[in-house]
Motif scaffolding. Structure first.
Motif, PDB file in Angstrom:
ATOM      1  N   THR A  14       0.898  -1.127   0.089  1.00  0.00           N
ATOM      2  CA  THR A  14      -0.083   0.144  -0.009  1.00  0.00           C
ATOM      3  C   THR A  14       0.873   1.230  -0.083  1.00  0.00           C
ATOM      4  N   LEU A  15       0.999   1.939  -1.003  1.00  0.00           N
ATOM      5  CA  LEU A  15       2.001   2.772  -1.421  1.00  0.00           C
ATOM      6  C   LEU A  15       1.570   3.973  -2.185  1.00  0.00           C
ATOM      7  N   GLY A  16       1.789   5.167  -1.893  1.00  0.00           N
ATOM      8  CA  GLY A  16       1.662   6.319  -2.845  1.00  0.00           C
ATOM      9  C   GLY A  16       1.352   7.585  -1.978  1.00  0.00           C
ATOM     10  N   VAL A  17       1.708   8.871  -2.652  1.00  0.00           N
ATOM     11  CA  VAL A  17       1.271  10.086  -1.812  1.00  0.00           C
ATOM     12  C   VAL A  17       0.050  10.395  -1.918  1.00  0.00           C
ATOM     13  N   PRO A  18      -0.854  10.563  -2.969  1.00  0.00           N
ATOM     14  CA  PRO A  18      -2.180  10.812  -2.617  1.00  0.00           C
ATOM     15  C   PRO A  18      -3.050   9.640  -2.352  1.00  0.00           C
ATOM     16  N   ALA A  19      -3.913   9.882  -1.364  1.00  0.00           N
ATOM     17  CA  ALA A  19      -4.738   9.106  -0.866  1.00  0.00           C
ATOM     18  C   ALA A  19      -5.458   7.588  -1.840  1.00  0.00           C
ATOM     19  N   TRP A  20      -5.803   8.262  -2.914  1.00  0.00           N
ATOM     20  CA  TRP A  20      -6.435   7.297  -3.822  1.00  0.00           C
ATOM     21  C   TRP A  20      -5.236   6.278  -4.305  1.00  0.00           C
ATOM     22  N   GLU A  21      -4.140   6.568  -4.304  1.00  0.00           N
ATOM     23  CA  GLU A  21      -3.031   5.633  -4.643  1.00  0.00           C
ATOM     24  C   GLU A  21      -2.795   4.713  -3.537  1.00  0.00           C
ATOM     25  N   ARG A  22      -3.161   5.032  -2.485  1.00  0.00           N
ATOM     26  CA  ARG A  22      -3.133   3.923  -1.412  1.00  0.00           C
ATOM     27  C   ARG A  22      -4.452   3.163  -1.104  1.00  0.00           C
ATOM     28  N   ALA A  23      -5.277   3.314  -1.940  1.00  0.00           N
ATOM     29  CA  ALA A  23      -6.591   2.779  -1.793  1.00  0.00           C
ATOM     30  C   ALA A  23      -6.421   1.111  -1.926  1.00  0.00           C
ATOM     31  N   LEU A  24      -5.528   0.798  -2.812  1.00  0.00           N
ATOM     32  CA  LEU A  24      -5.271  -0.783  -3.185  1.00  0.00           C
ATOM     33  C   LEU A  24      -3.954  -0.984  -3.060  1.00  0.00           C
ATOM     34  N   PRO A  25      -3.442  -2.119  -2.665  1.00  0.00           N
ATOM     35  CA  PRO A  25      -2.114  -2.650  -2.781  1.00  0.00           C
ATOM     36  C   PRO A  25      -1.588  -2.571  -4.197  1.00  0.00           C
ATOM     37  N   GLN A  26      -0.284  -2.022  -4.418  1.00  0.00           N
ATOM     38  CA  GLN A  26       0.403  -2.010  -5.687  1.00  0.00           C
ATOM     39  C   GLN A  26       1.444  -2.852  -5.870  1.00  0.00           C
ATOM     40  N   PRO A  27       1.643  -3.404  -6.917  1.00  0.00           N
ATOM     41  CA  PRO A  27       2.912  -4.209  -7.436  1.00  0.00           C
ATOM     42  C   PRO A  27       4.195  -3.323  -7.272  1.00  0.00           C
ATOM     43  N   VAL A  28       5.354  -3.953  -6.658  1.00  0.00           N
ATOM     44  CA  VAL A  28       6.382  -3.314  -6.712  1.00  0.00           C
ATOM     45  C   VAL A  28       7.534  -4.332  -7.053  1.00  0.00           C
ATOM     46  N   ARG A  29       8.619  -4.052  -7.475  1.00  0.00           N
ATOM     47  CA  ARG A  29       9.524  -5.113  -7.976  1.00  0.00           C
ATOM     48  C   ARG A  29      10.738  -4.541  -7.192  1.00  0.00           C
ATOM     49  N   LEU A  30      11.430  -6.009  -6.520  1.00  0.00           N
ATOM     50  CA  LEU A  30      12.775  -5.726  -5.638  1.00  0.00           C
ATOM     51  C   LEU A  30      13.906  -6.579  -6.242  1.00  0.00           C
ATOM     52  N   ASP A  31      14.973  -5.954  -6.315  1.00  0.00           N
ATOM     53  CA  ASP A  31      15.980  -6.574  -6.562  1.00  0.00           C
ATOM     54  C   ASP A  31      17.371  -6.278  -5.176  1.00  0.00           C
ATOM     55  N   LEU A  32      17.456  -7.603  -4.744  1.00  0.00           N
ATOM     56  CA  LEU A  32      18.019  -7.408  -3.404  1.00  0.00           C
ATOM     57  C   LEU A  32      19.514  -7.998  -3.619  1.00  0.00           C
ATOM     58  N   GLU A  33      20.529  -7.412  -2.896  1.00  0.00           N
ATOM     59  CA  GLU A  33      21.922  -8.032  -3.008  1.00  0.00           C
ATOM     60  C   GLU A  33      22.253  -7.835  -1.399  1.00  0.00           C
ATOM     61  N   LEU A  34      22.623  -9.116  -0.896  1.00  0.00           N
ATOM     62  CA  LEU A  34      23.022  -9.210   0.503  1.00  0.00           C
ATOM     63  C   LEU A  34      24.678  -9.657   0.473  1.00  0.00           C
ATOM     64  N   GLU A  35      25.214  -8.717   1.318  1.00  0.00           N
ATOM     65  CA  GLU A  35      26.718  -9.003   1.583  1.00  0.00           C
ATOM     66  C   GLU A  35      27.130  -9.917   2.770  1.00  0.00           C
ATOM     67  N   VAL A  36      27.448 -10.872   2.460  1.00  0.00           N
ATOM     68  CA  VAL A  36      27.799 -12.241   3.396  1.00  0.00           C
ATOM     69  C   VAL A  36      28.923 -13.011   3.286  1.00  0.00           C
ATOM     70  N   GLU A  37      29.333 -13.574   4.103  1.00  0.00           N
ATOM     71  CA  GLU A  37      30.450 -14.502   4.103  1.00  0.00           C
ATOM     72  C   GLU A  37      30.022 -15.885   3.699  1.00  0.00           C
ATOM     73  N   LEU A  38      30.115 -16.424   2.557  1.00  0.00           N
ATOM     74  CA  LEU A  38      29.588 -17.767   2.213  1.00  0.00           C
ATOM     75  C   LEU A  38      30.672 -18.908   2.236  1.00  0.00           C
ATOM     76  N   ALA A  39      31.815 -18.735   2.670  1.00  0.00           N
ATOM     77  CA  ALA A  39      32.795 -19.786   2.959  1.00  0.00           C
ATOM     78  C   ALA A  39      32.506 -20.837   3.578  1.00  0.00           C
ATOM     79  N   ALA A  40      31.723 -20.608   4.886  1.00  0.00           N
ATOM     80  CA  ALA A  40      31.467 -21.902   5.522  1.00  0.00           C
ATOM     81  C   ALA A  40      30.429 -22.622   5.091  1.00  0.00           C
ATOM     82  N   ALA A  41      29.365 -21.881   4.266  1.00  0.00           N
ATOM     83  CA  ALA A  41      28.254 -22.641   3.717  1.00  0.00           C
ATOM     84  C   ALA A  41      28.765 -23.463   2.631  1.00  0.00           C
ATOM     85  N   GLY A  42      29.790 -23.018   1.763  1.00  0.00           N
ATOM     86  CA  GLY A  42      30.443 -23.553   0.539  1.00  0.00           C
ATOM     87  C   GLY A  42      31.104 -24.792   1.071  1.00  0.00           C
ATOM     88  N   ALA A  43      31.630 -24.740   2.217  1.00  0.00           N
ATOM     89  CA  ALA A  43      32.473 -25.770   2.418  1.00  0.00           C
ATOM     90  C   ALA A  43      31.406 -26.871   3.291  1.00  0.00           C
TER      91      ALA A  43
END
Length: 117
Positions: A14-43
Motif C-alpha cells: 500500500t504505497l503512494g502520496v495521494p490517498a487514492w493511490e493507497r486505496a489498494l495494494p500496488q505491485p513493486v519489484r525488488l532486486d536485493l543484494e546481501l553482502e555475506v560471508e559464504l565460505a562456511a556454507a560452501g564448505a
C-alpha cells in the motif's frame, strides 16, 4: 565479502502520496543484494551456514504487505532494516521499482545500500 542476490521479486504494498493511490495494494519489484560471508556454507553444504533465501523472501513480502507507505523511500528503508536486523548479513543493497509512477517513463524507483550495526 560475498553476495547473495534476488532479482525481480514481486511485492504488494500500500504505497503512494495521494490517498487514492493507497486505496489498494500496488505491485513493486525488488532486486536485493546481501553482502555475506559464504565460505562456511560452501564448505559445509548446510543451509544453517548461510542466509535462507526463502525466509528472506517471505519476510520481505510480509513487511511490504503489512504497512502503508507514502514514499517508496520509506518502504526501501523498512525492507533494508528488516533484512539487516533479522538476518546475518553485513550489508544490503536494494532497488525498488514502481513502474508507472511517472507517466511516459519506464521503470521508476529508488536504490539504497545500508550496512549492519
Amino acid at each position: 565479502m560475498d553476495t547473495i542476490y534476488l532479482t525481480d521479486l514481486r511485492l504488494e504494498a500500500t504505497l503512494g502520496v495521494p490517498a487514492w493511490e493507497r486505496a489498494l495494494p500496488q505491485p513493486v519489484r525488488l532486486d536485493l543484494e546481501l553482502e555475506v560471508e559464504l565460505a562456511a556454507a560452501g564448505a559445509s553444504d548446510d543451509v544453517a551456514d548461510t542466509v535462507d533465501y526463502a525466509a528472506v523472501t517471505e519476510r520481505l513480502r510480509a513487511v511490504a504487505a503489512d504497512g502503508e507507505y507514502r514514499l517508496l523511500e520509506a518502504l526501501a528503508e523498512r525492507l533494508a532494516a528488516t533484512v539487516l536486523g533479522e538476518f546475518p548479513v553485513a550489508a544490503a543493497r536494494l532497488r525498488l521499482d514502481k513502474s508507472g509512477a511517472v507517466p511516459g517513463c519506464g521503470p521508476t524507483g529508488v536504490a539504497i545500500r545500508r550496512e549492519a550495526g
